[in-house]
Scaffold this motif. Structure first.
Motif, PDB file in Angstrom:
ATOM      1  N   PHE A  27     -40.205  -5.036 -54.650  1.00 36.68           N
ATOM      2  CA  PHE A  27     -39.255  -4.986 -55.763  1.00 36.68           C
ATOM      3  C   PHE A  27     -38.226  -6.104 -55.614  1.00 36.68           C
ATOM      4  O   PHE A  27     -37.947  -6.840 -56.563  1.00 36.68           O
ATOM      5  CB  PHE A  27     -38.561  -3.620 -55.824  1.00 36.68           C
ATOM      6  N   SER A  28     -37.676  -6.243 -54.419  1.00 36.30           N
ATOM      7  CA  SER A  28     -36.675  -7.284 -54.176  1.00 36.30           C
ATOM      8  C   SER A  28     -37.263  -8.674 -54.389  1.00 36.30           C
ATOM      9  O   SER A  28     -36.605  -9.548 -54.962  1.00 36.30           O
ATOM     10  CB  SER A  28     -36.120  -7.171 -52.754  1.00 36.30           C
ATOM     11  N   ALA A  29     -38.486  -8.882 -53.947  1.00 36.50           N
ATOM     12  CA  ALA A  29     -39.141 -10.180 -54.146  1.00 36.50           C
ATOM     13  C   ALA A  29     -39.351 -10.448 -55.630  1.00 36.50           C
ATOM     14  O   ALA A  29     -39.125 -11.568 -56.103  1.00 36.50           O
ATOM     15  CB  ALA A  29     -40.472 -10.223 -53.396  1.00 36.50           C
ATOM     16  N   ARG A  30     -39.788  -9.420 -56.373  1.00 36.40           N
ATOM     17  CA  ARG A  30     -39.986  -9.596 -57.815  1.00 36.40           C
ATOM     18  C   ARG A  30     -38.677  -9.962 -58.515  1.00 36.40           C
ATOM     19  O   ARG A  30     -38.646 -10.851 -59.368  1.00 36.40           O
ATOM     20  CB  ARG A  30     -40.584  -8.328 -58.424  1.00 36.40           C
ATOM     21  N   VAL A  31     -37.612  -9.270 -58.164  1.00 40.80           N
ATOM     22  CA  VAL A  31     -36.312  -9.574 -58.767  1.00 40.80           C
ATOM     23  C   VAL A  31     -35.891 -10.992 -58.403  1.00 40.80           C
ATOM     24  O   VAL A  31     -35.406 -11.744 -59.254  1.00 40.80           O
ATOM     25  CB  VAL A  31     -35.238  -8.543 -58.346  1.00 40.80           C
ATOM     26  N   ALA A  32     -36.111 -11.392 -57.156  1.00 42.16           N
ATOM     27  CA  ALA A  32     -35.736 -12.743 -56.733  1.00 42.16           C
ATOM     28  C   ALA A  32     -36.540 -13.803 -57.483  1.00 42.16           C
ATOM     29  O   ALA A  32     -35.993 -14.840 -57.870  1.00 42.16           O
ATOM     30  CB  ALA A  32     -35.917 -12.897 -55.227  1.00 42.16           C
ATOM     31  N   ILE A  33     -37.817 -13.550 -57.715  1.00 44.36           N
ATOM     32  CA  ILE A  33     -38.652 -14.510 -58.449  1.00 44.36           C
ATOM     33  C   ILE A  33     -38.185 -14.612 -59.895  1.00 44.36           C
ATOM     34  O   ILE A  33     -38.059 -15.709 -60.440  1.00 44.36           O
ATOM     35  CB  ILE A  33     -40.142 -14.132 -58.347  1.00 44.36           C
ATOM     36  N   TYR A  34     -37.937 -13.464 -60.523  1.00 40.97           N
ATOM     37  CA  TYR A  34     -37.388 -13.477 -61.886  1.00 40.97           C
ATOM     38  C   TYR A  34     -36.056 -14.231 -61.881  1.00 40.97           C
ATOM     39  O   TYR A  34     -35.796 -15.078 -62.734  1.00 40.97           O
ATOM     40  CB  TYR A  34     -37.189 -12.057 -62.407  1.00 40.97           C
ATOM     41  N   ALA A  35     -35.206 -13.912 -60.891  1.00 35.72           N
ATOM     42  CA  ALA A  35     -33.889 -14.553 -60.809  1.00 35.72           C
ATOM     43  C   ALA A  35     -34.027 -16.055 -60.632  1.00 35.72           C
ATOM     44  O   ALA A  35     -33.301 -16.821 -61.274  1.00 35.72           O
ATOM     45  CB  ALA A  35     -33.086 -13.950 -59.657  1.00 35.72           C
ATOM     46  N   LEU A  36     -34.957 -16.483 -59.793  1.00 33.27           N
ATOM     47  CA  LEU A  36     -35.146 -17.916 -59.578  1.00 33.27           C
ATOM     48  C   LEU A  36     -35.501 -18.617 -60.880  1.00 33.27           C
ATOM     49  O   LEU A  36     -34.897 -19.633 -61.223  1.00 33.27           O
ATOM     50  CB  LEU A  36     -36.241 -18.145 -58.528  1.00 33.27           C
ATOM     51  N   ARG A  37     -36.453 -18.059 -61.608  1.00 33.55           N
ATOM     52  CA  ARG A  37     -36.849 -18.665 -62.888  1.00 33.55           C
ATOM     53  C   ARG A  37     -35.667 -18.675 -63.858  1.00 33.55           C
ATOM     54  O   ARG A  37     -35.378 -19.669 -64.506  1.00 33.55           O
ATOM     55  CB  ARG A  37     -38.035 -17.913 -63.485  1.00 33.55           C
ATOM     56  N   THR A  38     -34.965 -17.564 -63.935  1.00 35.56           N
ATOM     57  CA  THR A  38     -33.834 -17.433 -64.844  1.00 35.56           C
ATOM     58  C   THR A  38     -32.706 -18.377 -64.455  1.00 35.56           C
ATOM     59  O   THR A  38     -32.133 -19.063 -65.307  1.00 35.56           O
ATOM     60  CB  THR A  38     -33.333 -15.980 -64.849  1.00 35.56           C
ATOM     61  N   LEU A  39     -32.390 -18.426 -63.164  1.00 35.28           N
ATOM     62  CA  LEU A  39     -31.309 -19.295 -62.702  1.00 35.28           C
ATOM     63  C   LEU A  39     -31.632 -20.768 -62.945  1.00 35.28           C
ATOM     64  O   LEU A  39     -30.742 -21.549 -63.287  1.00 35.28           O
ATOM     65  CB  LEU A  39     -31.040 -19.037 -61.215  1.00 35.28           C
ATOM     66  N   LYS A  40     -32.896 -21.140 -62.793  1.00 32.62           N
ATOM     67  CA  LYS A  40     -33.297 -22.520 -63.101  1.00 32.62           C
ATOM     68  C   LYS A  40     -33.041 -22.836 -64.572  1.00 32.62           C
ATOM     69  O   LYS A  40     -32.534 -23.910 -64.910  1.00 32.62           O
ATOM     70  CB  LYS A  40     -34.779 -22.739 -62.781  1.00 32.62           C
ATOM     71  N   GLN A  41     -33.372 -21.894 -65.457  1.00 33.33           N
ATOM     72  CA  GLN A  41     -33.171 -22.101 -66.885  1.00 33.33           C
ATOM     73  C   GLN A  41     -31.689 -22.192 -67.222  1.00 33.33           C
ATOM     74  O   GLN A  41     -31.265 -23.081 -67.973  1.00 33.33           O
ATOM     75  CB  GLN A  41     -33.823 -20.973 -67.689  1.00 33.33           C
ATOM     76  N   ILE A  42     -30.902 -21.290 -66.675  1.00 30.29           N
ATOM     77  CA  ILE A  42     -29.461 -21.286 -66.950  1.00 30.29           C
ATOM     78  C   ILE A  42     -28.828 -22.583 -66.451  1.00 30.29           C
ATOM     79  O   ILE A  42     -28.022 -23.206 -67.150  1.00 30.29           O
ATOM     80  CB  ILE A  42     -28.766 -20.074 -66.307  1.00 30.29           C
ATOM     81  N   ALA A  43     -29.189 -22.992 -65.247  1.00 33.36           N
ATOM     82  CA  ALA A  43     -28.633 -24.216 -64.672  1.00 33.36           C
ATOM     83  C   ALA A  43     -29.013 -25.430 -65.511  1.00 33.36           C
ATOM     84  O   ALA A  43     -28.172 -26.307 -65.760  1.00 33.36           O
ATOM     85  CB  ALA A  43     -29.120 -24.382 -63.231  1.00 33.36           C
ATOM     86  N   GLN A  44     -30.259 -25.469 -65.961  1.00 35.25           N
ATOM     87  CA  GLN A  44     -30.704 -26.601 -66.773  1.00 35.25           C
ATOM     88  C   GLN A  44     -29.930 -26.666 -68.089  1.00 35.25           C
ATOM     89  O   GLN A  44     -29.448 -27.726 -68.479  1.00 35.25           O
ATOM     90  CB  GLN A  44     -32.198 -26.509 -67.046  1.00 35.25           C
ATOM     91  N   VAL A  45     -29.796 -25.530 -68.770  1.00 38.79           N
ATOM     92  CA  VAL A  45     -29.081 -25.491 -70.044  1.00 38.79           C
ATOM     93  C   VAL A  45     -27.619 -25.909 -69.866  1.00 38.79           C
ATOM     94  O   VAL A  45     -27.058 -26.603 -70.708  1.00 38.79           O
ATOM     95  CB  VAL A  45     -29.180 -24.076 -70.675  1.00 38.79           C
ATOM     96  N   ASN A  46     -27.014 -25.504 -68.750  1.00 43.37           N
ATOM     97  CA  ASN A  46     -25.603 -25.799 -68.519  1.00 43.37           C
ATOM     98  C   ASN A  46     -25.382 -27.112 -67.769  1.00 43.37           C
ATOM     99  O   ASN A  46     -24.236 -27.518 -67.561  1.00 43.37           O
ATOM    100  CB  ASN A  46     -24.949 -24.647 -67.756  1.00 43.37           C
TER     101      ASN A  46
END
Length: 129
Positions: A27-46
């Motif tokens: 579960f923690s790994a899945r959340v981290a993978i989702y977070a990694l993808r999401t954080l990459k998108q947020i960082a790119q947009v900002n």
């Protein structure tokens, strides 16, 4: 860039499922993978590095993620946003362990880091016995 309409891809799920992890660790790994993808998108947009993101930016992004809209209430989205924010810690540790910036981490590297942590935790438990 628009957020993914899937929490994890089938390939990412398969990689996590093949890992030598407990259900909690998966579960923690899945959340981290989702977070990694999401954080990459947020960082790119900002236009900033992931480590420079503000928790409010992360929370706002999670709230509008299409994969979290159907049948999920606001309280869960708030809880899940906090999980994503908290995922920065293991992602930073994984980045340090692999010697790359968070933005360069791969799904495989994240899973390997979680497996290594699981082994360390198991060895601590067995040495305490």
């Amino acid at each position: 860039m628009q957020p993914s309409t899937e929490f994890l891809t089938p390939e990412e799920c398969a990689e996590v499922d093949q890992a030598l992890l407990t259900s909690r660790e998966r579960f923690s790994a899945r959340v981290a993978i989702y977070a990694l993808r999401t954080l990459k998108q947020i960082a790119q947009v900002n236009g900033v590095a992931i480590t420079k993101l503000d928790p409010k930016q992360i929370e706002a992004w999670v709230y509008q993620d299409e994969s979290l809209q159907t049948g999920i209430d606001r309280e869960f989205r708030s809880f899940f946003a906090q999980l994503v924010i908290a995922s920065l810690n293991p992602l930073q540790q994984a980045a340090r362990a692999t010697g790359v910036p968070i933005e360069s981490l791969t799904v495989a590297q994240v899973i390997i880091w979680f497996e290594e942590q699981a082994k360390l935790n198991l060895s601590k438990i067995t040495s305490d016995l």
